[in-house]
Design a protein around this motif. Structure first.
Motif, PDB file in Angstrom:
ATOM      1  N   ILE A  13     -18.955 -32.087  41.345  1.00 21.75           N
ATOM      2  CA  ILE A  13     -20.126 -32.776  41.529  1.00 21.75           C
ATOM      3  C   ILE A  13     -20.647 -33.077  42.991  1.00 21.75           C
ATOM      4  O   ILE A  13     -19.759 -33.567  43.829  1.00 21.75           O
ATOM      5  N   PHE A  36     -27.995 -34.345  40.791  1.00 22.12           N
ATOM      6  CA  PHE A  36     -26.610 -33.845  40.899  1.00 22.12           C
ATOM      7  C   PHE A  36     -26.551 -32.499  40.738  1.00 22.12           C
ATOM      8  O   PHE A  36     -27.318 -31.732  40.061  1.00 22.12           O
ATOM      9  N   PHE A  38     -23.982 -29.164  39.940  1.00 21.48           N
ATOM     10  CA  PHE A  38     -22.504 -29.238  39.393  1.00 21.48           C
ATOM     11  C   PHE A  38     -21.956 -27.693  39.698  1.00 21.48           C
ATOM     12  O   PHE A  38     -22.734 -26.644  39.409  1.00 21.48           O
ATOM     13  N   TRP A 155     -13.865 -34.125  36.984  1.00 24.70           N
ATOM     14  CA  TRP A 155     -14.984 -33.486  37.806  1.00 24.70           C
ATOM     15  C   TRP A 155     -14.900 -34.303  39.190  1.00 24.70           C
ATOM     16  O   TRP A 155     -14.779 -35.199  39.129  1.00 24.70           O
ATOM     17  N   LEU A 157     -16.196 -35.497  42.709  1.00 29.47           N
ATOM     18  CA  LEU A 157     -17.493 -35.931  43.341  1.00 29.47           C
ATOM     19  C   LEU A 157     -17.141 -36.065  44.748  1.00 29.47           C
ATOM     20  O   LEU A 157     -16.030 -36.972  44.841  1.00 29.47           O
TER      21      LEU A 157
END
Length: 344
Positions: A13, A36, A38, A155, A157
């Motif tokens: 992310i 955001f 992805f 995920w 970030l």
């Protein structure tokens, strides 16, 4: 035993992306995103994110890499996620080159060489204001689960904002204080645009906010959550506040040696709001056993041959003190009501 156990990383992310420069001979131009982004090696994951949060799936090759991935610049500036148990945040100052990570520092010592911080030594306390080509960049990485997307994994970030690092760490620390790292926690994550003015210069930068997502504040402060509550915080609406465990007054009374000490246990329970007729009767029975010479812990009758406290010559070493007359059964309250605060 020496290998780290961690969930599979399904994708990344980001809060920025790059677009091609008008001059094909120049590097791509970085763009700060208000939504955001992805990316993943799996098209299915990115397609699921696009369906949920909008945007178009595209093939994308990161800089300095040759393997293509998939990416979607979503339309969502806020998402719901779950922080896994443990500490999901790592932070360090890093410098990367074509050969990988050249330096990784905690602000005091460089990890690879264990030498004092190079940036601080060269440029002083305001080293972070210099160009990223000269100094390390603050790098924050946080792993989250996206429960609405396929498969079990995390995920990642990643943010390289100096000013955003503290905001992200503060949000995660709030979660860790609530759960002690023992359970998952549902969170809201959003991109907040901020402005900072220093030395006459204005800087705009995005901050990723991470806040526990629960119906009421007390739910976030009441200890570890179940998996069901982390997935659906709505189940907490009727959840009562967690009470401190009640002391075992009977066990405490059985460890006493006089009726007066047992009465003191009753007073302690009553003042704490834990008094009840049942507890009073139980404590009276324990006090009566002690008065008859019965050990309330073992049920054994004192036969007068106890050698506890005798010295090597068989003499009991006691201290004679003058005290008021010992309490009698009249010191017990005539009627016990919970929280009555009865006094003798």
């Amino acid at each position: 035993m020496t290998m780290k156990r961690q969930a599979a990383e399904l994708g990344r992310i980001r809060t920025g992306y790059s677009r091609p420069h008008r001059d094909p001979n120049k590097r791509p131009v970085p763009v700060k995103s208000t939504t955001f982004v992805f990316s993943s090696h799996s098209r299915d994951y990115v397609a699921a994110a696009a369906e949920l949060w909008g945007g178009e799936v595209e093939t994308w090759t990161p800089q300095n890499q040759k393997i293509a991935q998939y990416r979607v610049i979503s339309k969502a500036s806020e998402i719901r996620a779950i922080l896994p148990a443990g500490d999901p945040l790592s932070q360090s100052y890093e410098m990367w080159s074509g050969g990988g990570c050249a330096r990784r520092c905690d602000g005091e010592f460089e990890e690879k060489t264990r030498q004092p911080c190079v940036c601080l030594a060269r440029y002083g306390e305001n080293w972070h204001l210099r160009s990223p080509r000269e100094v390390c960049r603050p790098t924050s990485r946080i792993n989250v689960m996206l429960p609405e997307l396929p498969d079990l994994g995390v995920w990642r970030l990643e943010s390289k904002s100096y000013y955003a690092a503290d905001a992200m760490a503060g949000g995660v620390d709030t979660v860790l204080q609530a759960t002690e790292g023992k359970s998952m926690m549902p969170v809201r994550m959003w991109i907040e645009q901020r402005t900072r003015v220093a030395d006459g210069e204005t800087k705009n930068f995005p901050v990723v906010m991470v806040v526990p997502s629960l119906p009421k504040l007390r739910h976030a402060l009441s200890g570890p959550l179940s998996t069901a509550a982390a997935l659906d915080p709505g189940v907490l609406v009727g959840r009562p506040a967690i009470e401190a465990p009640r002391p075992d007054y009977l066990a405490e009374a059985r460890s006493q040696r006089t009726e007066a000490e047992v009465i003191a246990v009753w007073r302690k329970a009553d003042q704490a709001g834990h008094g009840s007729p049942e507890l009073l009767e139980d404590l009276k029975r324990i006090a009566a056993d002690i008065a008859r010479g019965v050990d309330p812990q073992t049920g054994a009758l004192d036969d007068g041959e106890d050698t506890d406290g005798l010295d090597e010559d068989g003499v009991m070493d006691v201290e004679i003190v003058e005290d008021d007359e010992p309490p009698t059964t009249s010191d017990w309250p005539a009627v016990a009501q919970p929280g009555s605060g009865a006094r003798s």
